[in-house]
Design a protein around this motif. Structure first.
Motif, mmCIF file in Angstrom:
data_model
loop_
_atom_site.group_PDB
_atom_site.id
_atom_site.type_symbol
_atom_site.label_atom_id
_atom_site.label_comp_id
_atom_site.label_asym_id
_atom_site.label_seq_id
_atom_site.Cartn_x
_atom_site.Cartn_y
_atom_site.Cartn_z
ATOM 1 N N CYS A 331 -71.742 -34.469 35.556
ATOM 2 C CA CYS A 331 -72.835 -33.603 35.109
ATOM 3 C C CYS A 331 -73.399 -32.772 36.265
ATOM 4 O O CYS A 331 -73.757 -31.596 36.093
ATOM 5 N N ALA A 332 -73.472 -33.403 37.453
ATOM 6 C CA ALA A 332 -74.064 -32.706 38.592
ATOM 7 C C ALA A 332 -73.159 -31.619 39.138
ATOM 8 O O ALA A 332 -73.644 -30.626 39.716
ATOM 9 N N THR A 333 -71.861 -31.762 38.971
ATOM 10 C CA THR A 333 -70.918 -30.804 39.562
ATOM 11 C C THR A 333 -70.329 -29.837 38.544
ATOM 12 O O THR A 333 -69.418 -29.072 38.888
ATOM 13 N N VAL A 334 -70.818 -29.874 37.292
ATOM 14 C CA VAL A 334 -70.225 -29.010 36.280
ATOM 15 C C VAL A 334 -70.441 -27.537 36.594
ATOM 16 O O VAL A 334 -69.568 -26.688 36.304
ATOM 17 N N ASP A 335 -71.562 -27.219 37.197
ATOM 18 C CA ASP A 335 -71.823 -25.817 37.527
ATOM 19 C C ASP A 335 -71.085 -25.368 38.781
ATOM 20 O O ASP A 335 -71.055 -24.168 39.086
ATOM 21 N N GLU A 336 -70.544 -26.315 39.508
ATOM 22 C CA GLU A 336 -69.798 -25.990 40.714
ATOM 23 C C GLU A 336 -68.297 -26.039 40.489
ATOM 24 O O GLU A 336 -67.525 -25.787 41.429
ATOM 25 N N ASN A 337 -67.890 -26.348 39.289
ATOM 26 C CA ASN A 337 -66.470 -26.451 38.996
ATOM 27 C C ASN A 337 -65.882 -25.054 38.797
ATOM 28 O O ASN A 337 -66.203 -24.351 37.824
ATOM 29 N N ILE A 338 -65.035 -24.643 39.702
ATOM 30 C CA ILE A 338 -64.505 -23.274 39.689
ATOM 31 C C ILE A 338 -63.640 -23.003 38.462
ATOM 32 O O ILE A 338 -63.781 -21.936 37.835
ATOM 33 N N PRO A 339 -62.721 -23.893 38.050
ATOM 34 C CA PRO A 339 -61.906 -23.587 36.871
ATOM 35 C C PRO A 339 -62.725 -23.346 35.609
ATOM 36 O O PRO A 339 -62.463 -22.400 34.850
ATOM 37 N N SER A 340 -63.744 -24.186 35.364
ATOM 38 C CA SER A 340 -64.555 -23.959 34.169
ATOM 39 C C SER A 340 -65.394 -22.699 34.286
ATOM 40 O O SER A 340 -65.642 -21.999 33.295
ATOM 41 N N MET A 341 -65.833 -22.356 35.520
ATOM 42 C CA MET A 341 -66.584 -21.118 35.714
ATOM 43 C C MET A 341 -65.707 -19.904 35.425
ATOM 44 O O MET A 341 -66.158 -18.917 34.839
ATOM 45 N N GLU A 342 -64.442 -19.967 35.844
ATOM 46 C CA GLU A 342 -63.527 -18.858 35.567
ATOM 47 C C GLU A 342 -63.257 -18.710 34.074
ATOM 48 O O GLU A 342 -63.140 -17.592 33.569
ATOM 49 N N MET A 343 -63.154 -19.859 33.375
ATOM 50 C CA MET A 343 -62.921 -19.795 31.935
ATOM 51 C C MET A 343 -64.122 -19.214 31.205
ATOM 52 O O MET A 343 -63.969 -18.537 30.180
ATOM 53 N N CYS A 344 -65.313 -19.474 31.696
ATOM 54 C CA CYS A 344 -66.524 -18.981 31.043
ATOM 55 C C CYS A 344 -66.866 -17.537 31.449
ATOM 56 O O CYS A 344 -67.730 -16.915 30.821
ATOM 57 N N ASP A 345 -66.231 -17.046 32.489
ATOM 58 C CA ASP A 345 -66.537 -15.702 32.972
ATOM 59 C C ASP A 345 -65.896 -14.670 32.042
ATOM 60 O O ASP A 345 -64.663 -14.533 31.988
ATOM 61 N N GLN A 346 -66.723 -13.923 31.315
ATOM 62 C CA GLN A 346 -66.205 -12.943 30.373
ATOM 63 C C GLN A 346 -65.599 -11.724 31.061
ATOM 64 O O GLN A 346 -64.883 -10.937 30.424
ATOM 65 N N ARG A 347 -65.848 -11.580 32.335
ATOM 66 C CA ARG A 347 -65.277 -10.449 33.063
ATOM 67 C C ARG A 347 -63.778 -10.602 33.279
ATOM 68 O O ARG A 347 -63.076 -9.636 33.531
#
Length: 925
Positions: A331-347
């Protein structure tokens, strides 16, 4: 002969198990002094009509009243061997109404007449064996008769000596105490844990212990005033089995409808009351169990089950804490997880290929953002550590239980107990007799006849075919659920709303798991009955063989039933999908479902959590509470209907054996162990995908212990106490699950999660040593012009623009490559890393588990010292007793002198052990 032994067995069971044996003599004398009217004491059904003899066991049967309202209670039968003994022909004392002389006997059908005769024969054998019987048919329950059995003192002594049951003697010795730092630590721990200790005397730490020795009538009779209670020596294993060999067949044939000892609620007996207050109450959920008290009332076998359940629940506490930490780390590192951030990035604007043919259109990867973020909660580097931890936890738990079991064996005088060979079951002897008669008819030798594998071959073949069929049925049901998932996903994907499309996977997964859960609960009950039937047709020789074979079959079927849907999601889903333009189809219509872009681990977590929690909530708790309550309500309604028909019977006060008859019969410990073993599998086998499994198991078990305790005390008839020194085949099953858990978790981490692909990308393909670009690296490209005819989306402009290239999760060559859509070298690199991880992880964890097994001794050092001390004391006794025997020889000077000179000298006393003369006079605890 079986019936004769059954008689003695019933007596011993009742008396040795009966709490009245634990009752102090002053209390017993007080009860007798207050009972001026014999009927006043037996109104509660705990005594015979004389108010003195304790009811140790109850046999229940159905009878029919004649038209005159009189009951036929005895009928003298003669056979070719001659008339029965005069003692056996006399009717049992009690309230059964006799037919008067000269009065015609009412007509009874053949089956009732046969049952009555078999009851007479069985009860006659009980009387001949020395047991005392009394009949009662004038009860509140219409058409039900009770036979009360009392085991006299001489019968108990005879059987205790025959079985060589150990009893505590007057010889006491000090238990080794810790010194120095360990003593201070133990005292601190005792003070800290004092509030959670049950308020019973048996739970206090022992400082002295009595030496146990096989019971001897001669030694006991040598003291006139020594009225010892044999309750400390419960009749064990062989004798209980031998008892029920006779009574089990009678129960199965309907000769008797029930057989059970009574719950003891006498006013001067407090064990059951203590159990209700300190064990079978939800208000004491935070306290330790009074295991010694449970063993005292229910016997060693049930005591060991609750002791094992308590140890298992305690060991779940550290596993739950570590699991919570792992979950919080995710839970603490979910916002720091690069793969999930890339998947959520609409750009990134990654366009994915359709999830189904024709009706499904292209979709944005960012729409699976929620699933990707949730997957990180359970798919992060900490889960690998947790898998290793749980493998070591399982090994530590097994070692801890072995040590705890050894301590209980020492405390309960089971260290020298060895299970003797069981007597053949009645069904086995019947088959052997049938075989002997066939051979005798053919004039063949019939000596030492037994069932061979040839006799059992049809049963073995039926077992093999039946188990294969049941396993195939489970696979077929899982396959049907797969078809449901595929068709439902295709239907929901047609939804025009983006929110509907984004929740397709969660909706399909949740509903499919609920269907699986319902099927699992239904098939669990069906497979339990089938396993029993398959075991019965095998005709095992002994009850122990029967129980072990039944447990193995039931566990195999229920294991497959519970874990097959989970195995599918973990290891098969998304592995045989194919690729766009060349998908794999079922029945040429349904396309195999694939994992989400974040992997199948999140779906595995949902599958595991719903099935685990659903089984615990519905099957283990709701059924255990609801079904007995419902049965109780049905019995109450039936009794209420009868009361309106017979007001006189309604006015009577129920006796203890009538109250116990309305309770549920004890069905054995197999269901209790089975649900915990299946839960142990959920906790260990797939723990890499669900770190919170130990926490939910802990919360369930805290309730389960008190629920089972309440059920044993208030809902079930009192079980016959059976002596056992371990949990039997269940320990081997636990060890097998622990070893299998290492292998399965290795494959889950390697093939189901993205842990290995991330490591490979990080160390082989990353340009800057970070996880940036990982998502793009795991996706392959597909040219939409290569779709097979009729499979392209009907609405290619659904996203608002024309799609030329779509992406899909796989390692394949791009369409502009010479070998387009072939498996790329990245796939083989990842596969090699996955297989290497499985080998390293499995061997490393196995080595660490074996190391833990090796460094932790099975027998605690202090217990081994105490056992050695007891052996020395026993040797000392034998030497001393031999000297005393020679000193008591008749007056013959020369012989007396010769004997004394040849007798060996007694060894020196054990330091601090007191007198070297061991009295073989049992002493009540």
């Amino acid at each position: 002969m079986i019936y004769l032994v059954s008689v003695l067995a019933c007596v011993l069971i009742i008396l040795l198990v009966s709490p009245s044996f634990h009752t102090p003599i002053p209390c017993f004398q007080l009860l007798n002094s207050l009972s001026k009217n014999p009927d006043a004491d037996c109104k509660y059904g705990l005594y015979f009509r004389d108010g003195k003899r304790k009811v140790d066991y109850i046999l229940v049967y159905h009878y029919k009243k004649s038209s005159a309202g009189r009951t036929l209670t005895r009928r003298v039968h003669h056979n070719d061997s001659g008339a029965r003994s005069a003692k056996q022909d006399q009717p049992l004392p009690g309230k059964g109404v006799q037919l008067e002389m000269g009065e015609s006997e009412p007509h009874v059908d053949y089956h009732e007449d046969d049952k009555r005769f078999r009851r007479e024969e069985y009860e006659g054998n009980l009387v001949e064996a020395g047991l005392e019987l009394e009949r009662d048919e004038d009860t509140k329950i219409h058409g039900i008769g009770f036979v009360k059995i009392h085991a006299p003192w001489n019968v108990l002594c005879r059987e205790a000596e025959f079985l060589k049951l150990k009893m505590p003697t007057k010889k006491m010795y000090q238990i080794n105490q810790t010194h120095g730092l360990l003593k201070k630590i133990n005292s601190v721990i005792q003070k800290i844990t004092e509030p959670i200790q049950p308020k019973v005397a048996e739970h206090k730490p022992q400082t002295v212990k009595r030496l146990s020795y096989p019971f001897s009538r001669e030694k006991e009779i040598s003291r006139k005033n020594n009225k010892v209670r044999l309750s400390n020596l419960k009749i064990i294993n062989n004798y209980y089995v031998f008892i029920f060999q006779g009574i089990t067949s009678l129960l199965a044939n309907g000769v008797y409808s029930a057989a059970y000892p009574l719950h003891d609620l006498s006013p001067c007996f407090s064990v059951l009351q203590l159990l209700c207050e300190e064990w079978a109450s939800y208000g004491v959920f935070y306290k330790y169990q009074p295991i010694d008290l449970v063993r005292k009332y229910f016997g060693e076998k049930i005591g060991l089950y609750f002791a094992w359940l308590g140890v298992y629940t305690q060991m779940l506490i550290p596993a739950s804490i570590v699991g919570i930490i792992v979950f919080l780390y995710g839970c603490a590192t979910v916002d720091e997880n690069i793969p999930s951030m890339e998947m959520c990035d609409q750009r990134n604007n990654i366009t994915m290929c359709p999830l189904c043919d024709r009706t499904c259109s292209y979709w944005k990867m960012s729409s699976a953002c929620a699933t990707a973020r949730a997957s990180h909660l359970f798919d992060n580097p900490a889960t690998v550590f947790f898998s290793v931890f749980m493998a070591l936890w399982a090994a530590t738990f097994m070692e801890h239980w072995k040590r705890k079991q050894m301590r209980l064996n020492y405390r309960w005088d089971l260290t020298g107990f060895e299970e003797e060979e069981d007597h053949p079951r009645a069904e086995y002897e019947a088959k052997v007799l049938e075989k002997s008669l066939r051979k005798e008819h053919k004039h063949k030798e019939t000596d030492k006849e037994k069932l061979t594998w040839k006799d059992r071959f049809p049963a073995y073949l039926t077992n093999f075919v039946g188990i294969i069929f049941m396993v195939g049925l489970t696979f077929a049901i899982v396959f049907g659920v797969i078809i449901y998932r595929i068709s439902t996903a295709a239907a929901l994907a047609i939804s025009s709303t983006p929110s509907g499309r984004s929740s397709v996977r969660v909706t399909v997964t949740a509903t499919a798991v609920i269907i699986n859960l319902v099927v699992i609960i239904i098939l669990d009950e069906v497979y339990g009955c089938i396993a029993r039937w398959l075991t019965q047709i095998e005709v095992p020789k002994t009850d122990k063989n029967f129980e072990e074979r039944l447990i193995f079959k039931a566990f195999l079927l229920k294991f497959v039933n519970a874990y097959t849907p989970i195995f599918y999601v973990a290891f098969f889903k998304g592995r045989f999908v194919g690729r766009p333009g060349d998908y794999v189809y079922i029945f040429h219509s349904f396309r195999m479902e694939e994992c989400a872009p974040g992997g199948c681990l999140m779906e595995l977590c949902i599958q595991l959590s719903i099935i685990m929690l659903g089984k615990q909530l519905i099957q283990n708790n709701l059924f255990e509470i609801g079904i007995p309550k419902m049965k109780k309500f049905i019995r109450y309604m039936k009794l209420k209907r009868r009361r309106s028909l017979d007001h006189e019977e309604h006015m009577k006060k129920k006796q203890r054996y009538e109250v116990d008859y309305n309770l549920e019969p004890f069905a054995g410990l197999t269901p209790e162990y089975m649900e915990m073993i299946i839960q142990f599998g959920f906790v260990t086998l797939f723990v890499a995908s669900f770190p919170l499994a130990p926490l939910f198991a802990l919360l369930n078990n805290i309730i389960e212990i008190r629920l089972d305790a309440k059920k044993f005390v208030t809902e079930l008839r009192r079980p016959v106490a059976v002596r056992a020194k371990d949990i039997g085949i269940w320990y081997n099953i636990l060890r097998g699950i622990g070893k299998l858990a290492v292998i399965i978790n290795a494959f889950v981490i390697s093939f189901t999660s993205d842990f290995i692909p991330r490591l490979v990308y990080l160390y082989m393909y990353s340009e800057n040593g970070t996880m940036h670009g990982f998502v793009n690296h795991t996706l392959s490209s597909f040219n939409v012009s290569d779709f097979q005819a009729g499979t392209a989306p009907n609405d290619p402009m659904d996203l608002g623009y024309e799609v030329q290239i779509c992406r899909y999760k796989d390692y394949r060559e791009p369409p502009w490559s010479e070998n387009k859509y072939d498996i790329s070298k990245d796939f083989w690199a990842v596969l090699a890393a996955r297989l290497a991880f499985v080998i390293v992880f499995q061997n490393l964890v196995m080595f660490m588990s074996d190391f833990v097994d090796w460094i932790i001794p099975d027998i605690p050092k202090d217990i081994s010292q105490q056992i050695h001390k007891e052996k020395v004391l026993m040797v000392e006794f034998f030497f001393t007793n031999e000297q005393l025997m020679w000193m008591k020889l008749p007056q013959c000077p020369r012989l007396h002198q010769l004997c004394l000179s040849s007798a060996p000298a007694a060894p020196r006393s054990w330091p601090g052990s007191g007198s070297t003369i061991l009295e073989i006079i049992p002493a009540g605890r």
